[in-house]
Design a protein around this motif. Structure first.
Motif, PDB file in Angstrom:
ATOM      1  N   THR A   1       0.864  -1.182   0.000  1.00 24.17           N
ATOM      2  CA  THR A   1       0.000   0.000   0.000  1.00 24.17           C
ATOM      3  C   THR A   1       0.900   1.231   0.000  1.00 24.17           C
ATOM      4  N   PRO A   2       0.372   2.388  -0.352  1.00 30.16           N
ATOM      5  CA  PRO A   2       1.193   3.612  -0.324  1.00 30.16           C
ATOM      6  C   PRO A   2       1.777   3.887   1.054  1.00 30.16           C
ATOM      7  N   ALA A   3       1.033   3.617   2.117  1.00 30.51           N
ATOM      8  CA  ALA A   3       1.552   3.841   3.466  1.00 30.51           C
ATOM      9  C   ALA A   3       2.720   2.893   3.756  1.00 30.51           C
ATOM     10  N   GLU A   4       2.617   1.648   3.307  1.00 31.12           N
ATOM     11  CA  GLU A   4       3.696   0.692   3.518  1.00 31.12           C
ATOM     12  C   GLU A   4       4.932   1.076   2.701  1.00 31.12           C
ATOM     13  N   ARG A   5       4.717   1.578   1.478  1.00 30.85           N
ATOM     14  CA  ARG A   5       5.844   2.031   0.663  1.00 30.85           C
ATOM     15  C   ARG A   5       6.561   3.193   1.331  1.00 30.85           C
ATOM     16  N   ASP A   6       5.786   4.149   1.881  1.00 33.02           N
ATOM     17  CA  ASP A   6       6.396   5.294   2.568  1.00 33.02           C
ATOM     18  C   ASP A   6       7.159   4.840   3.809  1.00 33.02           C
ATOM     19  N   ALA A   7       6.581   3.902   4.560  1.00 33.76           N
ATOM     20  CA  ALA A   7       7.260   3.404   5.753  1.00 33.76           C
ATOM     21  C   ALA A   7       8.555   2.687   5.380  1.00 33.76           C
ATOM     22  N   PHE A   8       8.532   1.925   4.312  1.00 34.14           N
ATOM     23  CA  PHE A   8       9.734   1.223   3.871  1.00 34.14           C
ATOM     24  C   PHE A   8      10.793   2.210   3.400  1.00 34.14           C
TER      25      PHE A   8
ATOM     26  N   GLY B   1      11.128   5.273   4.435  1.00 37.23           N
ATOM     27  CA  GLY B   1      11.663   5.904   5.637  1.00 37.23           C
ATOM     28  C   GLY B   1      12.653   5.003   6.352  1.00 37.23           C
ATOM     29  N   LEU B   2      12.365   3.712   6.397  1.00 36.50           N
ATOM     30  CA  LEU B   2      13.274   2.772   7.030  1.00 36.50           C
ATOM     31  C   LEU B   2      14.592   2.694   6.265  1.00 36.50           C
TER      32      LEU B   2
END
Length: 84
Positions: free
Chosen positions: A66-73, A75-76
């Motif tokens: 999901t877009p939120a998971e892509r952003d979190a990844f 950031g990591l």
């Protein structure tokens, strides 16, 4: 026979020498036999202890993020690569 060597030591040395000669002869015969055989025999008799190999590569799996998971990844990745 030297005076300072016992019969037991001489017997032990003779037994070790005979064992060494027998080992060298056996090893030579095994190596000659393995070199004399054609290499096609080795290919026709695979190792039974190993599982059979696949003829095709394994199936590739992927998961849509999901877009939120892509952003979190992302950031990591930025956080982990800051020290380099």
């Amino acid at each position: 026979m030297p005076e300072h060597v016992s019969i037991l030591q001489l017997t032990g040395a003779a037994v070790l020498a005979l064992a060494t000669v027998a080992w060298v002869v056996g090893l030579t015969r095994v190596l000659r036999r393995s070199l004399a055989e054609p290499t096609a025999w080795h290919a026709a008799h695979p190792l039974h202890g190993l599982p059979p190999q696949r003829a095709t590569p394994p199936h590739v799996e992927s998961v849509e993020l999901t877009p939120a998971e892509r952003d979190a990844f992302a950031g990591l990745v930025r956080q982990l690569s800051d020290g380099r």
